[in-house]
Design a protein around this motif. Structure first.
Motif, PDB file in Angstrom:
ATOM      1  N   ILE A  81      -6.547   3.687  12.440  1.00 45.04           N
ATOM      2  CA  ILE A  81      -6.195   5.064  12.828  1.00 45.04           C
ATOM      3  C   ILE A  81      -7.429   5.972  12.713  1.00 45.04           C
ATOM      4  CG2 ILE A  81      -4.790   7.090  12.227  1.00 45.04           C
ATOM      5  CD1 ILE A  81      -2.580   5.083  11.332  1.00 45.04           C
ATOM      6  N   TYR A  82      -8.194   5.794  11.656  1.00 43.23           N
ATOM      7  CA  TYR A  82      -9.395   6.612  11.432  1.00 43.23           C
ATOM      8  C   TYR A  82     -10.356   6.498  12.615  1.00 43.23           C
ATOM      9  CZ  TYR A  82     -13.470   8.382   8.800  1.00 43.23           C
ATOM     10  OH  TYR A  82     -14.559   9.100   8.369  1.00 43.23           O
ATOM     11  N   MET A  83     -10.552   5.271  13.106  1.00 42.21           N
ATOM     12  CA  MET A  83     -11.461   5.087  14.243  1.00 42.21           C
ATOM     13  C   MET A  83     -10.819   5.578  15.541  1.00 42.21           C
ATOM     14  SD  MET A  83     -14.174   4.238  12.876  1.00 42.21           S
ATOM     15  CE  MET A  83     -15.415   3.659  14.031  1.00 42.21           C
ATOM     16  N   ALA A  84      -9.509   5.312  15.710  1.00 41.16           N
ATOM     17  CA  ALA A  84      -8.823   5.754  16.932  1.00 41.16           C
ATOM     18  C   ALA A  84      -8.893   7.268  17.066  1.00 41.16           C
ATOM     19  CB  ALA A  84      -7.364   5.292  16.904  1.00 41.16           C
ATOM     20  N   ARG A  85      -8.890   7.969  15.928  1.00 34.90           N
ATOM     21  CA  ARG A  85      -8.933   9.442  15.928  1.00 34.90           C
ATOM     22  C   ARG A  85     -10.351   9.974  15.745  1.00 34.90           C
ATOM     23  NH1 ARG A  85      -4.081  12.147  15.761  1.00 34.90           N
ATOM     24  NH2 ARG A  85      -2.458  10.743  16.481  1.00 34.90           N
TER      25      ARG A  85
END
Ligand code: 3PG
Length: 306
Positions: free
Chosen positions: A116-120
């Motif tokens: 999620i951190y990378m997707a965002r």
């Protein structure tokens, strides 16, 4: 009663320390604790009279076994035991064990968080993307991968797995589509999450012939071991595929290059964080204590790995 040394360069949470103590106190086993040490010599000195040893990612090599003439058992409170020299353990008549599954939920949660951190976009304020509707491929289908599969299905991802040691039925039962070739992992995944151990066979096995296959916008997630990646190939993937991203639960050797050239497309934890939860520490630490007691009291070698 056997004397136990608990040696953790990265200490267990206080609640786990208390519960491990309680297990050994109830069995009447004396303990000593070596926490947050920096010099292996401290471990060599501390292990001199120990008959049992609990460790985490602490390196247990020939020098440690040579310094521990009384040692009968070493238990890695965790899954991966690439930090133990198994041949040296066997040569010194020491049983080596791990505690499979005990900290896996924590590692799976971190893998999902890092996705999620990378997707965002590392929470940079710009538009990112969602996990829902994307393809996640799990390389290896052990405990961590199975927990992660459940969570990923829960957020609406389509989940695939490849594990040459398991039958497809095990994956199908978990709602996961089995892949049959290692190449398929790399050509299929929007997200690829690594769940393989570091062994002679897997070290540097994620090489250019595999990384060249990834989708341009693939996010590679590594909560396994940095050694499984061929970092020259990793750097080539960054250079060749302008949207490729890499997120890792351990600093890669090429961190300086990544920080300089691809700061927005890479992230690593400052210290291995996957199993750093109170719950995982309690589960793995108490399991290790119980395995040691069962070994001395009943000769139980259930989780022996050497
Ligand atoms: C494991 O193999 O169990 C994990 O990598 C956790 O390692 P740690 O105990 O060093 O946090």
């Amino acid at each position: 009663m056997p004397k136990v040394l608990i040696a953790t360069e990265k200490p267990f949470a206080a609640a786990a320390v208390q519960k491990i103590k309680a297990e050994f106190d109830a069995a009447g086993y004396p303990q000593s604790w070596l926490e947050s040490y920096a010099d292996p010599k401290d471990l060599h000195a501390a292990v001199a009279d120990a008959e049992a040893l609990i460790i985490r990612s602490d390196k247990v090599d020939e020098a440690v076994f040579a310094a521990a003439p009384q040692l009968k058992i070493v238990v890695r409170a965790g899954a991966g035991y690439d930090n133990i020299d198994l041949a040296a353990a066997t040569a010194h008549n020491v049983v080596a064990m791990n505690t499979p599954g005990q900290n896996s939920n924590a590692v799976a949660e971190l893998a999902l968080a890092m996705m999620i951190y990378m997707a965002r976009g590392k929470f940079n304020g710009k538009s990112g993307s969602e996990l829902a509707g994307k393809k996640l491929v799990l390389y290896g289908f052990g405990f961590v991968a199975r927990y992660l599969a459940k969570m990923a299905i829960g957020v609406g991802m389509e989940v695939f797995a490849y594990d040459p040691y398991l039958s497809s039925e095990i994956m199908t039962k978990e709602g996961v589509t089995a892949l049959h070739k290692v190449e398929d992992i790399f050509s299929t995944g929007d997200y690829i999450s690594l769940h393989i151990p570091a062994t002679a066979e897997t070290k540097k096995s994620i090489n250019w012939s595999l990384l060249s296959l990834v989708k341009d916008s693939c996010i590679l997630v590594n909560t396994a071991r940095k050694e499984v990646i061929d970092e020259d190939a990793l750097l080539k993937a960054f250079a060749d595929k302008p949207k490729f991203r890499y997120v890792s639960d351990v600093e890669p050797d090429c961190s300086a290059q990544l920080a300089e050239l691809y700061p927005d497309r890479s992230y690593w934890t400052p210290k291995k964080m996957g199993a750093q939860t109170g719950e995982a520490n309690v589960n793995a630490g108490v399991a290790a204590a119980r395995q040691i007691i069962a070994f001395f009291e009943k000769g139980d070698k259930t989780y022996k790995v050497n």
